[in-house]
Design a protein around this motif. Structure first.
Motif, short mmCIF file in Angstrom:
data_model
loop_
_atom_site.label_atom_id
_atom_site.label_comp_id
_atom_site.label_asym_id
_atom_site.label_seq_id
_atom_site.Cartn_x
_atom_site.Cartn_y
_atom_site.Cartn_z
N THR A 19 24.33 -4.33 -38.77
CA THR A 19 24.67 -5.23 -37.66
C THR A 19 23.41 -5.94 -37.19
O THR A 19 22.41 -5.29 -36.86
CB THR A 19 25.28 -4.44 -36.49
N VAL A 20 23.45 -7.27 -37.17
CA VAL A 20 22.32 -8.08 -36.73
C VAL A 20 22.61 -8.56 -35.31
O VAL A 20 23.47 -9.41 -35.10
CB VAL A 20 22.08 -9.28 -37.66
N GLU A 21 21.92 -7.97 -34.34
CA GLU A 21 22.11 -8.34 -32.93
C GLU A 21 21.01 -9.33 -32.55
O GLU A 21 19.82 -9.04 -32.74
CB GLU A 21 22.04 -7.11 -32.04
N VAL A 22 21.40 -10.47 -32.02
CA VAL A 22 20.45 -11.51 -31.64
C VAL A 22 20.67 -11.91 -30.19
O VAL A 22 21.81 -12.19 -29.78
CB VAL A 22 20.59 -12.76 -32.54
N ILE A 23 19.60 -11.95 -29.42
CA ILE A 23 19.69 -12.42 -28.04
C ILE A 23 18.58 -13.43 -27.79
O ILE A 23 17.43 -13.23 -28.20
CB ILE A 23 19.62 -11.25 -27.03
N HIS A 29 8.34 -15.59 -27.23
CA HIS A 29 8.00 -14.83 -28.44
C HIS A 29 9.22 -14.49 -29.28
O HIS A 29 10.35 -14.45 -28.78
CB HIS A 29 7.26 -13.54 -28.06
N TYR A 30 8.94 -14.24 -30.58
CA TYR A 30 9.97 -13.76 -31.51
C TYR A 30 9.72 -12.27 -31.73
O TYR A 30 8.59 -11.84 -31.97
CB TYR A 30 9.88 -14.46 -32.87
N TYR A 31 10.79 -11.49 -31.72
CA TYR A 31 10.69 -10.06 -32.01
C TYR A 31 11.80 -9.69 -32.99
O TYR A 31 12.95 -10.11 -32.83
CB TYR A 31 10.84 -9.20 -30.75
N LEU A 44 11.72 -14.72 -39.88
CA LEU A 44 11.82 -15.65 -38.74
C LEU A 44 11.10 -16.97 -39.03
O LEU A 44 11.50 -18.03 -38.55
CB LEU A 44 11.27 -15.00 -37.47
N ARG A 45 10.04 -16.92 -39.82
CA ARG A 45 9.35 -18.16 -40.19
C ARG A 45 10.20 -18.99 -41.15
O ARG A 45 10.29 -20.21 -41.03
CB ARG A 45 7.99 -17.83 -40.83
N ARG A 46 10.84 -18.30 -42.10
CA ARG A 46 11.73 -19.02 -43.01
C ARG A 46 12.94 -19.58 -42.27
O ARG A 46 13.38 -20.71 -42.52
CB ARG A 46 12.20 -18.07 -44.13
N VAL A 64 15.03 -12.00 -29.65
CA VAL A 64 14.96 -10.60 -30.10
C VAL A 64 16.07 -10.36 -31.12
O VAL A 64 17.24 -10.63 -30.85
CB VAL A 64 15.10 -9.63 -28.92
N VAL A 65 15.67 -9.88 -32.28
CA VAL A 65 16.63 -9.56 -33.35
C VAL A 65 16.55 -8.05 -33.60
O VAL A 65 15.49 -7.51 -33.89
CB VAL A 65 16.29 -10.32 -34.65
#
Length: 514
Positions: A19-23, A29-31, A44-46, A64-65
């Motif tokens: 399960t990929v949870e994204v908020i 910032h990216y986490y 995340l860069r791709r 946040v992923v």
């Protein structure tokens, strides 16, 4: 806003839904969390470049992923597309109506195109098991996934196409594969044939016995006697793969990344021939992210080891356990995976370093100690697990120059199939036994009954050749196969005698017991 998408990870030859949870919230910032490896962290860069290239908006906020379950290590680039869709849905650029219905997988290029990934077949089987409506995946993987009935396979080429599909702007027809027609039209057509081999009738007889019973064998003879040529033609007389065997073999090749782009299902038995410089890990499988080795890639097929004494001793010894259990277990600190390894082992070797020991015409220049050291590179326990030891002699000129057509593979294969049908009926109540070579010791004693004369013959052979208990069982299994080929319900003396003669490497001619 929190959104969830679903993808999958492959461990061994089985898949686990992730399960990929994204908020997306206030911040900069990216986490990415959930035990990601470097390839996942770099996603995340791709994703950012792919979103921008497709004329979509990459949020300049805190993202946040979370990849759940968080205690399983995530490796590879197959999460890219699922993460990208989660970010777009959480930033309000697309609807989340269909996200719970599909597994979404694929590696993103910087321009938004979607690259193929490994392990699609086990992933699709797991999606069906868990009740997903379908999968959204790279177009190049679509035919492989479409083998599984009951799920929609949506093949896509770029990120924009996925967004439009999930937003109901375009309709993509699920990929379909006619499995029966595919299996029929892709039936084994080999480039080689048994009819290519002139002479060597006794060796071809031994190969037919091996194919009929699924037995391991070793060919020993001088250079140029045809060992490799014969071994490479063994798959042409094996029974064709059934659907269950084909799916099992395809899963392994899919996970390892060895499945060809246009090949959605293996329809011919694998033939693996690793070089003698192969490492232990490459042979049995493993690595930091465990992958199948050569013995698993040869599952339901043939593993051919040419120049057997040249292989490292450690490589040969690690095969002993899989030859018995027909599977290999690879353990790491946080992961244990099982790979199937039900294969026919076919080995070839020279009788000595110069190759001419026991040659009828050429003289061997090796001393007796040199010959013994060379042969002792192969351990007795390994030889015990090889059912047939075949001495290959040079082909005479008259046999090479004959214009008489030798028996072709189709004719031999038909006889092998008929013999396998007898075994299939015999082992119908034993789910893990399909041919004589797979019988356990207890089952061998139960099925391979011999009369008093047969017991005396076996006793004499065991005493003279100093055979082990394992070699005794192998003789009984080979004799049972020979009896099946002659449609005999009982194992007769001549069946036993022929089986015993296939223990060449146990004889004093080759330096005695190894």
């Amino acid at each position: 806003m929190l959104n969830k998408t679903y993808c999958s990870a492959v461990y061994g030859i089985n898949a686990c839904t992730i399960t990929v949870e994204v908020i997306v919230s206030t911040g900069l910032h990216y986490y990415i969390v959930g035990l990601p490896d470097n390839a996942v962290k770099e996603s995340l860069r791709r994703v950012e470049s792919a979103i921008t290239s497709c004329q979509l908006h990459m949020p300049r906020q805190k993202i946040v992923v979370n990849l759940a379950p968080a205690d399983l290590r995530k490796e590879g680039s197959s999460y890219d597309l699922s993460i990208a869709i989660g970010i777009l849905a959480s930033s309000g650029q697309m609807t989340n109506e269909l996200l719970a219905d599909y597994l979404i997988l694929g590696e993103l290029s910087l321009d938004g195109s979607i690259k193929p990934i490994r392990g699609i077949l086990p992933i699709t089987l797991q999606a069906l098991k868990e009740g997903f409506k379908g999968l959204i995946l790279p177009q190049e993987n679509a035919k492989e996934a479409a083998i599984v009935r009951g799920v929609d396979v949506i093949g896509v080429e770029n990120l924009s196409q996925v967004v439009d599909f999930l937003n109901h702007r375009i309709k993509i027809e699920p990929t379909k594969v006619d499995i029966q027609n595919f299996f029929h039209t892709n039936t084994a057509n080999y480039d080689v044939d048994f009819s290519d081999v002139q002479g060597q009738e006794n060796i071809k007889r031994a190969l037919e016995i091996a194919a009929a019973g699924g037995h391991n064998l070793i060919l020993i003879g001088p250079p140029g006697s045809g060992k490799t040529m014969l071994a490479k033609r063994l798959p042409t007389i094996l029974p064709p793969l059934n659907m269950t065997e084909s799916l099992e073999s395809t899963k392994i090749h899919s996970v390892s990344g060895n499945l060809k782009t246009k090949e959605s299902l293996l329809t011919t038995r694998p033939f693996r021939s690793p070089h003698h410089t192969i490492s232990d890990v490459a042979m049995v499988g493993g690595g930091s992210n465990p992958l199948p080795g050569e013995i698993s890639l040869a599952h339901h097929g043939v593993l051919f080891l040419d120049e057997l004494p040249e292989f490292k001793r450690s490589v040969l010894e690690v095969m002993r356990q899989p030859l018995e259990s027909r599977q290999i277990t690879i353990s790491r600190a946080k992961l244990t995976v099982d790979y199937p390894a039900s294969f026919m082992l076919v080995a070839a070797m020279n009788p000595c370093p110069c190759g001419y020991f026991n040659h009828p015409e050429k003289e061997c220049i090796c001393g007796s100690n040199t010959v013994q050291r060379y042969l002792s590179k192969i351990s007795g326990p390994l030889l015990d697990r090889i059912d047939l030891h075949i001495e290959v002699t040079p082909v005479l000129f008259d046999q090479l120059s004959t214009t008489r057509k030798a028996e072709d593979s189709r004719t031999v294969r038909n006889r092998v199939i008929q013999t396998r049908e007898i075994q299939k009926e015999r082992f119908d109540s034993f789910p893990n036994v399909h041919c004589n070579a797979q019988m356990s010791t207890q089952l061998t004693r139960e099925i391979c009954q011999v009369d008093e004369a047969g017991r005396k013959l076996l006793k004499t052979a065991i005493e003279r050749l100093s055979l082990s208990a394992r070699a005794y069982d192998r003789i009984l299994k080979v004799a049972r196969t020979i009896a099946d080929m002659e449609r005999s319900k009982m194992i007769e003396n001549h069946h036993l005698a022929e089986a015993i003669q296939y223990r060449n490497l146990d004889r004093e001619t080759w330096g005695g017991k190894f």
